[in-house]
Design a protein around this motif. Structure first.
Motif, PDB file in Angstrom:
ATOM      1  N   ALA B 156       0.831  -1.207   0.000  1.00  0.00           N
ATOM      2  CA  ALA B 156       0.000   0.000   0.000  1.00  0.00           C
ATOM      3  C   ALA B 156       0.866   1.258   0.000  1.00  0.00           C
ATOM      4  CB  ALA B 156      -0.928  -0.013   1.208  1.00  0.00           C
ATOM      5  N   GLU B 157       1.988   1.203   0.707  1.00  0.00           N
ATOM      6  CA  GLU B 157       2.836   2.402   0.795  1.00  0.00           C
ATOM      7  C   GLU B 157       3.576   2.652  -0.515  1.00  0.00           C
ATOM      8  OE1 GLU B 157       5.070   2.456   4.507  1.00  0.00           O
ATOM      9  OE2 GLU B 157       3.280   1.856   5.640  1.00  0.00           O
ATOM     10  N   LEU B 158       3.991   1.578  -1.167  1.00  0.00           N
ATOM     11  CA  LEU B 158       4.604   1.748  -2.498  1.00  0.00           C
ATOM     12  C   LEU B 158       3.563   2.304  -3.469  1.00  0.00           C
ATOM     13  CD1 LEU B 158       6.773  -1.509  -2.660  1.00  0.00           C
ATOM     14  CD2 LEU B 158       7.639   0.842  -2.506  1.00  0.00           C
ATOM     15  N   ASP B 159       2.339   1.781  -3.381  1.00  0.00           N
ATOM     16  CA  ASP B 159       1.262   2.285  -4.247  1.00  0.00           C
ATOM     17  C   ASP B 159       0.969   3.760  -3.975  1.00  0.00           C
ATOM     18  OD1 ASP B 159       1.036  -0.150  -5.450  1.00  0.00           O
ATOM     19  OD2 ASP B 159      -0.795  -0.777  -4.385  1.00  0.00           O
ATOM     20  N   ALA B 160       1.123   4.154  -2.716  1.00  0.00           N
ATOM     21  CA  ALA B 160       0.841   5.552  -2.355  1.00  0.00           C
ATOM     22  C   ALA B 160       1.942   6.497  -2.820  1.00  0.00           C
ATOM     23  CB  ALA B 160       0.656   5.677  -0.848  1.00  0.00           C
ATOM     24  N   GLY B 161       3.066   5.938  -3.254  1.00  0.00           N
ATOM     25  CA  GLY B 161       4.111   6.808  -3.798  1.00  0.00           C
ATOM     26  C   GLY B 161       5.485   6.713  -3.160  1.00  0.00           C
ATOM     27  N   SER B 162       5.643   5.817  -2.189  1.00  0.00           N
ATOM     28  CA  SER B 162       6.980   5.658  -1.599  1.00  0.00           C
ATOM     29  C   SER B 162       7.964   5.143  -2.640  1.00  0.00           C
ATOM     30  CB  SER B 162       6.946   4.639  -0.456  1.00  0.00           C
ATOM     31  OG  SER B 162       6.293   5.166   0.664  1.00  0.00           O
ATOM     32  N   SER B 163       9.134   5.717  -2.655  1.00  0.00           N
ATOM     33  CA  SER B 163      10.178   5.214  -3.547  1.00  0.00           C
ATOM     34  C   SER B 163      10.787   3.927  -3.005  1.00  0.00           C
ATOM     35  CB  SER B 163      11.261   6.273  -3.729  1.00  0.00           C
ATOM     36  OG  SER B 163      10.730   7.386  -4.404  1.00  0.00           O
ATOM     37  N   TYR B 164      10.922   3.883  -1.694  1.00  0.00           N
ATOM     38  CA  TYR B 164      11.416   2.686  -1.013  1.00  0.00           C
ATOM     39  C   TYR B 164      10.595   2.477   0.252  1.00  0.00           C
ATOM     40  CZ  TYR B 164      15.643   3.195  -3.840  1.00  0.00           C
ATOM     41  OH  TYR B 164      16.529   3.302  -4.883  1.00  0.00           O
ATOM     42  N   ARG B 200      12.993  -2.544  -3.962  1.00  0.00           N
ATOM     43  CA  ARG B 200      12.213  -1.438  -3.397  1.00  0.00           C
ATOM     44  C   ARG B 200      12.253  -1.416  -1.872  1.00  0.00           C
ATOM     45  NH1 ARG B 200       8.401   0.417  -7.003  1.00  0.00           N
ATOM     46  NH2 ARG B 200       8.281   2.215  -5.628  1.00  0.00           N
ATOM     47  N   ILE B 201      12.987  -2.367  -1.306  1.00  0.00           N
ATOM     48  CA  ILE B 201      13.080  -2.437   0.158  1.00  0.00           C
ATOM     49  C   ILE B 201      14.462  -1.990   0.621  1.00  0.00           C
ATOM     50  CG2 ILE B 201      12.817  -3.908   2.207  1.00  0.00           C
ATOM     51  CD1 ILE B 201      11.227  -5.868   0.490  1.00  0.00           C
ATOM     52  N   LEU B 202      14.480  -1.157   1.628  1.00  0.00           N
ATOM     53  CA  LEU B 202      15.733  -0.732   2.252  1.00  0.00           C
ATOM     54  C   LEU B 202      15.774  -1.373   3.640  1.00  0.00           C
ATOM     55  CD1 LEU B 202      18.261   1.025   2.485  1.00  0.00           C
ATOM     56  CD2 LEU B 202      16.819   3.032   2.766  1.00  0.00           C
ATOM     57  N   TRP B 203      16.677  -2.342   3.782  1.00  0.00           N
ATOM     58  CA  TRP B 203      16.752  -3.101   5.031  1.00  0.00           C
ATOM     59  C   TRP B 203      17.645  -2.382   6.022  1.00  0.00           C
ATOM     60  CZ3 TRP B 203      13.509  -7.211   4.615  1.00  0.00           C
ATOM     61  CH2 TRP B 203      13.253  -7.720   3.329  1.00  0.00           C
ATOM     62  N   GLU B 204      17.125  -1.967   7.130  1.00  0.00           N
ATOM     63  CA  GLU B 204      17.981  -1.416   8.173  1.00  0.00           C
ATOM     64  C   GLU B 204      18.787  -2.564   8.768  1.00  0.00           C
ATOM     65  OE1 GLU B 204      15.526   2.603   9.442  1.00  0.00           O
ATOM     66  OE2 GLU B 204      15.631   0.975  10.903  1.00  0.00           O
ATOM     67  N   ALA B 205      20.085  -2.416   8.792  1.00  0.00           N
ATOM     68  CA  ALA B 205      20.951  -3.534   9.193  1.00  0.00           C
ATOM     69  C   ALA B 205      22.208  -2.989   9.874  1.00  0.00           C
ATOM     70  CB  ALA B 205      21.315  -4.375   7.965  1.00  0.00           C
ATOM     71  N   PRO B 206      22.051  -2.422  11.070  1.00  0.00           N
ATOM     72  CA  PRO B 206      23.210  -1.798  11.726  1.00  0.00           C
ATOM     73  C   PRO B 206      24.284  -2.792  12.150  1.00  0.00           C
ATOM     74  CG  PRO B 206      21.267  -1.727  13.163  1.00  0.00           C
ATOM     75  CD  PRO B 206      20.799  -2.199  11.831  1.00  0.00           C
ATOM     76  N   GLN B 207      23.912  -4.046  12.419  1.00  0.00           N
ATOM     77  CA  GLN B 207      24.918  -5.000  12.900  1.00  0.00           C
ATOM     78  C   GLN B 207      25.546  -5.769  11.736  1.00  0.00           C
ATOM     79  OE1 GLN B 207      23.362  -7.525  16.019  1.00  0.00           O
ATOM     80  NE2 GLN B 207      22.255  -5.846  17.006  1.00  0.00           N
ATOM     81  N   LYS B 208      26.807  -6.110  11.919  1.00  0.00           N
ATOM     82  CA  LYS B 208      27.544  -6.796  10.864  1.00  0.00           C
ATOM     83  C   LYS B 208      26.884  -8.115  10.450  1.00  0.00           C
ATOM     84  CE  LYS B 208      31.842  -9.214  10.219  1.00  0.00           C
ATOM     85  NZ  LYS B 208      33.006  -9.782  10.922  1.00  0.00           N
ATOM     86  N   VAL B 222      22.269  -5.386  -2.540  1.00  0.00           N
ATOM     87  CA  VAL B 222      21.113  -5.255  -1.658  1.00  0.00           C
ATOM     88  C   VAL B 222      21.138  -3.846  -1.041  1.00  0.00           C
ATOM     89  CG1 VAL B 222      22.383  -6.233   0.306  1.00  0.00           C
ATOM     90  CG2 VAL B 222      19.892  -6.346   0.277  1.00  0.00           C
ATOM     91  N   ASN B 223      19.959  -3.314  -0.757  1.00  0.00           N
ATOM     92  CA  ASN B 223      19.858  -1.999  -0.120  1.00  0.00           C
ATOM     93  C   ASN B 223      19.960  -2.137   1.391  1.00  0.00           C
ATOM     94  OD1 ASN B 223      19.175  -0.790  -2.644  1.00  0.00           O
ATOM     95  ND2 ASN B 223      17.033  -1.398  -2.359  1.00  0.00           N
ATOM     96  N   LEU B 224      20.928  -1.459   1.995  1.00  0.00           N
ATOM     97  CA  LEU B 224      21.115  -1.578   3.434  1.00  0.00           C
ATOM     98  C   LEU B 224      21.154  -0.204   4.094  1.00  0.00           C
ATOM     99  CD1 LEU B 224      23.813  -4.407   3.420  1.00  0.00           C
ATOM    100  CD2 LEU B 224      21.394  -4.640   4.020  1.00  0.00           C
ATOM    101  N   GLY B 225      20.576  -0.126   5.279  1.00  0.00           N
ATOM    102  CA  GLY B 225      20.488   1.169   5.945  1.00  0.00           C
ATOM    103  C   GLY B 225      20.873   1.144   7.408  1.00  0.00           C
ATOM    104  N   ASN B 226      20.865   2.324   8.026  1.00  0.00           N
ATOM    105  CA  ASN B 226      21.313   2.519   9.416  1.00  0.00           C
ATOM    106  C   ASN B 226      22.755   2.062   9.602  1.00  0.00           C
ATOM    107  OD1 ASN B 226      18.827   3.541   9.952  1.00  0.00           O
ATOM    108  ND2 ASN B 226      18.398   2.251  11.737  1.00  0.00           N
TER     109      ASN B 226
END
Lengths: 257, 257, 257
Positions: B156-164, B200-208, B222-226
């Motif tokens: 639903a959020e991607l449909d609403a316009g989220s890029s990721y 389209r997914i950005l995975w928050e992954a602060p730990q190694k 892969v998209n990684l964040g934090n």
């Protein structure tokens, strides 16, 4: 030192062959390396560019120049040596070191399996191009090496020309001479020391409790490695008995109150 | 890259839409941001000013200018969006973003509860002002969202316009797609991937170990964040198979010894 | 602050006597101290040069000058005081402080044992030379002090002239007012607060969960210490309800949605 305190243990001065602190730089910028050395240079003997970070670091030559200006030798982490080796690019490795003015080299087999005589052959070859450090102990936690084997490997590598043998711990300090929890394999360490001179071993000890163990066992001038840049001064105070953990270690009980 | 190594996996180049590294800046000074970018800029795609730190950071405009000079977009952490929202200051949020030249915005509901259609409404509105990232997954460890619901929300959020869509982990990596111990909820992740395109997914992954999990599952890009600033280069080497953990991942077994 | 948000808790402004953030500098370089203060100076009240690091820090005077230029007082960690004391160099300690223009001093007995009247004597003597902070609680995890004794010690030290009593935690936050796991000894803390005014206590709280505990218990303007330089801004947002953990703590339930 900034003031006088009695009963500070004798700490070898640079350039020293034991009491070495080896720091792992896993991606400092040029300016960060300058900042770091401006405060830590009297306490750092050698710097490792961790695993393959040197491959992806912009301004690498400029950073090496900073280390050079402080007379601190630099080497590429063993993982990079292995990355060249497994790609049949051993000669390229030598060329890259020459190209960047790198005179210290690590030979390791933490991620790859090679016959030990072959490993010793690489050590021997590289001694013609610089100072060799070689690492013993697999990065694979499931692959335990018994103590007699550690001794055999270390002795052969020193005989092949290694200046120091490095006891593997990985960046996190949870393999090799440590258990998964980071706890020291004390029996292993002590058995190694019955056969291999402590001054020729560089103990990777990224965690504070690990550094403390070795200072208690071998004194101020033990060789310690994989130290994070911001932990160099705290480690130096631990070597000198100026941190809670080692406060009483070097005091003459009679001379003090 | 600083030298040639064969068999390095194809890494998308910037500007890229997948293989993104999102960094959390939780209070760098202007000079620290400069130092950081001087070495990490080729490997950083987007920077988040963590939670409400932008509220209390002196010289914020000057720091944003530094990021701008490296063409790296910046956004305010979702907690700040929620702080404006719960105070009925949604319009102020838009004004503040405009004022600071912020063109990326995060819509989240980690700390507040809002009907999902309303959340999607905010996403839609903000797409008129910039690029929207939206986050799924509560910061509240006790509030578990079942997999089918994650999928519904993300779609639903991607449909609403989220890029990721961002899969929540918090700074510490111990909620959302992770257990309290930091362990990945593997079943959840894999079920999500059957329905939502990984790019389209950005995975928050602060730990190694979390970064490693996603690289093993989805590859270098892969998209990684934090990601902490000082972990950007180590992560990049992990993406390239130049760190112990991923050493063998990208090697062609036949081509090497 | 960089923008307007309603319902932000009243935070005392500097110079303040409560709501203090004490930072532990365990070896910043001159430039790193400058970088740190350029972004954190409104939120830092006092800086401790951790344990004996000041002994081995090059350019110490220049770094002290940086702190002075931001009007932030600096003191030597209590371990250094004890190192002078056990060597019968108490007068040297005073001279060193004078020499470096250090006007805050910590009196502690974390590593040594001295009769408490003697400790209070040192506090009294040092008040003639500057502002005294004194620390209660052993660094030795095996040596538990019962609550009534904490209260007795704290009261006597305040009476002897301490401006603040520091509740010991060590750099790691795992002794004194905390269990080995880092968990707060809640009963101890609450009993202390029945007898000693909270504004006169500086709680060492290096871990995030510890900071959260005290903010929940005592509000935005609790005195917290042993904060790492890079955690100052995150802590400030926690004090203001702009981080997930304290998001709802200061909100008026009626005024918001």
């Amino acid at each position: 030192m900034n003031f006088n305190l009695s009963q500070i243990p004798d700490r070898h001065l640079k350039p020293r062959t034991s009491g070495i602190t080896m720091v792992m730089d896993k991606g400092l910028s040029v300016q960060e390396a300058k900042n770091f050395l401006s405060v830590a240079h009297p306490h750092v003997d050698i710097v490792k560019l961790g695993f393959g970070t040197s491959f992806v670091t912009p301004n690498l030559e400029e950073k090496l120049e900073v280390y050079r200006s402080f007379d601190i030798p630099v080497y590429f982490g063993g993982t990079l040596f292995e990355a060249f080796l497994i790609r049949n690019q051993f000669e390229d490795y030598i060329a890259v070191c020459k190209n960047f003015g790198i005179e210290y080299m690590e030979v390791s087999d933490g991620s790859i399996t090679i016959p030990h005589t072959e490993k010793c052959g690489y050590i021997e070859k590289l001694t013609k191009h610089g100072i060799v450090l070689s690492e013993v102990g697999s990065k694979d936690a499931a692959h335990i090496i018994p103590p007699y084997k550690w001794i055999e490997l270390m002795r052969a590598e020193l005989d092949a020309g290694s200046s120091y043998v490095i006891a593997e711990a990985r960046e996190a300090g949870n393999v090799g001479i440590y258990r998964g929890s980071g706890e020291v394999r004390e029996g292993l360490v002590q058995e190694i020391l019955t056969q291999i001179p402590g001054e020729r071993i560089l103990w990777e000890a990224p965690q504070k409790a690990q550094q403390l163990y070795f200072i208690e066992l071998l004194g101020s001038n033990v060789n310690l490695g994989n130290i994070a840049p911001m932990e160099v001064l705290p480690l130096e105070t631990m070597r000198l008995g100026l941190r809670g953990d080692t406060f009483h270690l070097f005091l003459d009980k009679e001379a003090v109150q």
